[in-house]
Design a protein around this motif. Structure first.
Motif, PDB file in Angstrom:
ATOM      1  N   LEU A   1       0.847  -1.179   0.000  1.00  0.00           N
ATOM      2  CA  LEU A   1       0.000   0.000   0.000  1.00  0.00           C
ATOM      3  C   LEU A   1       0.886   1.234   0.000  1.00  0.00           C
ATOM      4  O   LEU A   1       1.756   1.388   0.872  1.00  0.00           O
ATOM      5  CB  LEU A   1      -0.924  -0.028   1.222  1.00  0.00           C
ATOM      6  N   PHE A   2       0.702   2.101  -0.987  1.00  0.00           N
ATOM      7  CA  PHE A   2       1.473   3.329  -1.128  1.00  0.00           C
ATOM      8  C   PHE A   2       0.596   4.487  -0.673  1.00  0.00           C
ATOM      9  O   PHE A   2      -0.524   4.648  -1.168  1.00  0.00           O
ATOM     10  CB  PHE A   2       1.909   3.531  -2.574  1.00  0.00           C
ATOM     11  N   ALA A   3       1.079   5.294   0.269  1.00  0.00           N
ATOM     12  CA  ALA A   3       0.230   6.324   0.856  1.00  0.00           C
ATOM     13  C   ALA A   3       0.999   7.617   1.097  1.00  0.00           C
ATOM     14  O   ALA A   3       2.138   7.607   1.572  1.00  0.00           O
ATOM     15  CB  ALA A   3      -0.368   5.828   2.177  1.00  0.00           C
TER      16      ALA A   3
ATOM     17  N   VAL B   1       5.569   3.380   1.882  1.00  0.00           N
ATOM     18  CA  VAL B   1       5.254   2.061   1.337  1.00  0.00           C
ATOM     19  C   VAL B   1       4.998   1.125   2.508  1.00  0.00           C
ATOM     20  O   VAL B   1       5.902   0.866   3.313  1.00  0.00           O
ATOM     21  CB  VAL B   1       6.392   1.529   0.456  1.00  0.00           C
ATOM     22  N   ARG B   2       3.763   0.638   2.597  1.00  0.00           N
ATOM     23  CA  ARG B   2       3.360  -0.213   3.721  1.00  0.00           C
ATOM     24  C   ARG B   2       3.226  -1.663   3.269  1.00  0.00           C
ATOM     25  O   ARG B   2       2.742  -1.939   2.170  1.00  0.00           O
ATOM     26  CB  ARG B   2       2.027   0.263   4.306  1.00  0.00           C
TER      27      ARG B   2
ATOM     28  N   VAL C   1       5.200   0.638   7.860  1.00  0.00           N
ATOM     29  CA  VAL C   1       5.924   1.383   6.837  1.00  0.00           C
ATOM     30  C   VAL C   1       7.318   0.794   6.693  1.00  0.00           C
ATOM     31  O   VAL C   1       8.141   0.851   7.609  1.00  0.00           O
ATOM     32  CB  VAL C   1       6.013   2.881   7.189  1.00  0.00           C
ATOM     33  N   GLY C   2       7.598   0.224   5.511  1.00  0.00           N
ATOM     34  CA  GLY C   2       8.903  -0.366   5.272  1.00  0.00           C
ATOM     35  C   GLY C   2       9.911   0.623   4.721  1.00  0.00           C
ATOM     36  O   GLY C   2      11.106   0.541   5.007  1.00  0.00           O
TER      37      GLY C   2
END
Length: 388
Positions: free
Chosen positions: A233-235, A245-246, A252-253
């Motif tokens: 998931l990009f937020a 980037v999750r 969050v990585g």
């Protein structure tokens, strides 16, 4: 009998070569500024009119995407129904209607293509996830089960994306602080992952929502911009030019850091332009609010975020004042403007100029579908061609 089709227009595709920024071609003003992607300067298809057959009239377009065979699926949130059009824009059939029973909708706020090629639909009013075939046959339906004592206890409202395995990311909204709170306070979106049957899969963390001052949303507030690719998931949810980037658990990585644009020197001009636009639209309520607001020199950097079918991120550079919350729709990407094409690893491939007034909704290998409003404020579904 097929209805008359004044609401559908098709034009030829004009291939644009990779001209430099600000260039032009025999096709008119350049629609693209990158060799990575070229957009047709005129739409291939337009669907929608002010008057005519009901199936070609839109109240409030929500989401739209292409099926694998080229058919178009679009949700009209104003009337709680889904419409299917063939690849040339001819109406085929309607799915659903307002109601609470199976195949009926109360508040359609999410639409996506499932891994099985079905039409997935999130109905926030009935807390229901449904899957349909394109002909309208209901394949499955399941209510979301909210854990009263769990990490995710509030009923979800908005779909933020669908994962590669068929799960979806839903979010519930918690408003910012009370009206007497000093300073701007962000709302909070709480995300969770759910299976196609509504079964909770786990929390995905939270995102900051619009900023409110004394309970009122600020005009130049960041909004949560989210795209899903595979299981990531990009937020983006702040003033920064960064995208978190999750992973599958919401952690969050890493963060994609994009070039930032400093607009602080243009603060007075931007706020004056917003005031002029509000006057032109007769937005008296917002004009009254504007007089009471401090004129901050802080503006968001990202005005929209989408993932295309090839796994690239489309990131809109926030447009001032055009992307102001008071001028658009909160959860829809900003219209027109410049969009960066970004690989998931953060490499910027180029910049694309979106056609004026067009808010993109779905991007495939060869086409882009979005919403555009005309001078009479009529919403149309438009399709542009792409060359990569």
């Amino acid at each position: 009998m097929q209805p008359a089709k004044p609401a559908v227009r098709m034009t030829g595709f004009c291939l644009l070569a990779g001209f430099p920024v600000g260039g032009s071609s025999a096709c008119g003003d350049l629609a693209v500024e990158s060799e990575a992607v070229r957009i047709s300067p005129e739409p291939l298809i337009e669907i929608g009119e002010m008057e005519g057959a009901e199936e070609y009239l839109f109240s409030s377009i929500g989401q739209a995407f292409f099926l694998e065979d080229g058919r178009l699926v679009v949700s009209d949130q104003g009337v709680n129904e889904i419409r299917v059009f063939d690849p040339d824009g001819t109406f085929l059939n309607t799915i659903g209607r307002s109601g609470e029973g199976p195949g009926e909708f109360s508040d359609v706020t999410g639409l996506w293509l499932t891994p099985e090629g079905l039409i997935g639909l999130w109905d926030a009013g009935n807390l229901r996830i449904s899957a349909f075939r394109a002909d309208g046959e209901l394949v499955s339906a399941g209510r979301v089960r909210v854990e009263e004592e769990g990490e995710y206890s509030a009923p979800p409202e908005v779909l933020f994306g669908s994962f590669g395995n068929g799960d979806i990311a839903l979010a519930s909204l918690e408003f910012g602080g009370p009206p007497d709170t000093p300073g701007a306070i962000p709302d909070r979106w709480v995300l969770a992952r759910f299976g196609p049957d509504g079964e909770p899969r786990g929390a995905l963390g939270d995102l900051r929502g619009m900023r409110r001052l004394r309970g009122q949303p600020l005009p130049f507030t960041p909004l949560p911009r989210v795209a899903v690719l595979g299981d990531s998931l990009f937020a983006a949810d702040g003033y920064e030019a960064g995208i978190d980037v999750r992973g599958p658990d919401g952690g969050v990585g890493r963060t994609i850091a994009l070039p930032a644009v400093d607009r602080s020197a243009d603060t007075d001009a931007v706020w004056s332009a917003l005031e002029d636009e509000l006057r032109a639209r007769n937005r008296e309520m917002y004009l009254g609010m504007l007089e009471r607001l401090p004129r901050s020199d802080e503006f968001p950097q990202i005005g929209g975020l989408l993932a295309d079918d090839r796994g690239l991120l489309w990131v809109k550079l926030y447009d001032v004042p055009g992307d102001a919350l008071w001028l658009g729709q909160a959860m829809r990407p900003g219209a027109g403007g410049e969009w960066r094409l970004v690989r998931p690893d953060g490499e910027v491939l180029g910049t694309v100029r979106m056609p004026d007034g067009l808010s993109p909704l779905h991007i495939t290998e060869e086409r882009l579908v979005g919403v555009q409003r005309d001078a009479l404020d009529v919403e149309r579904l438009v399709v542009h061609g792409l060359e990569r």
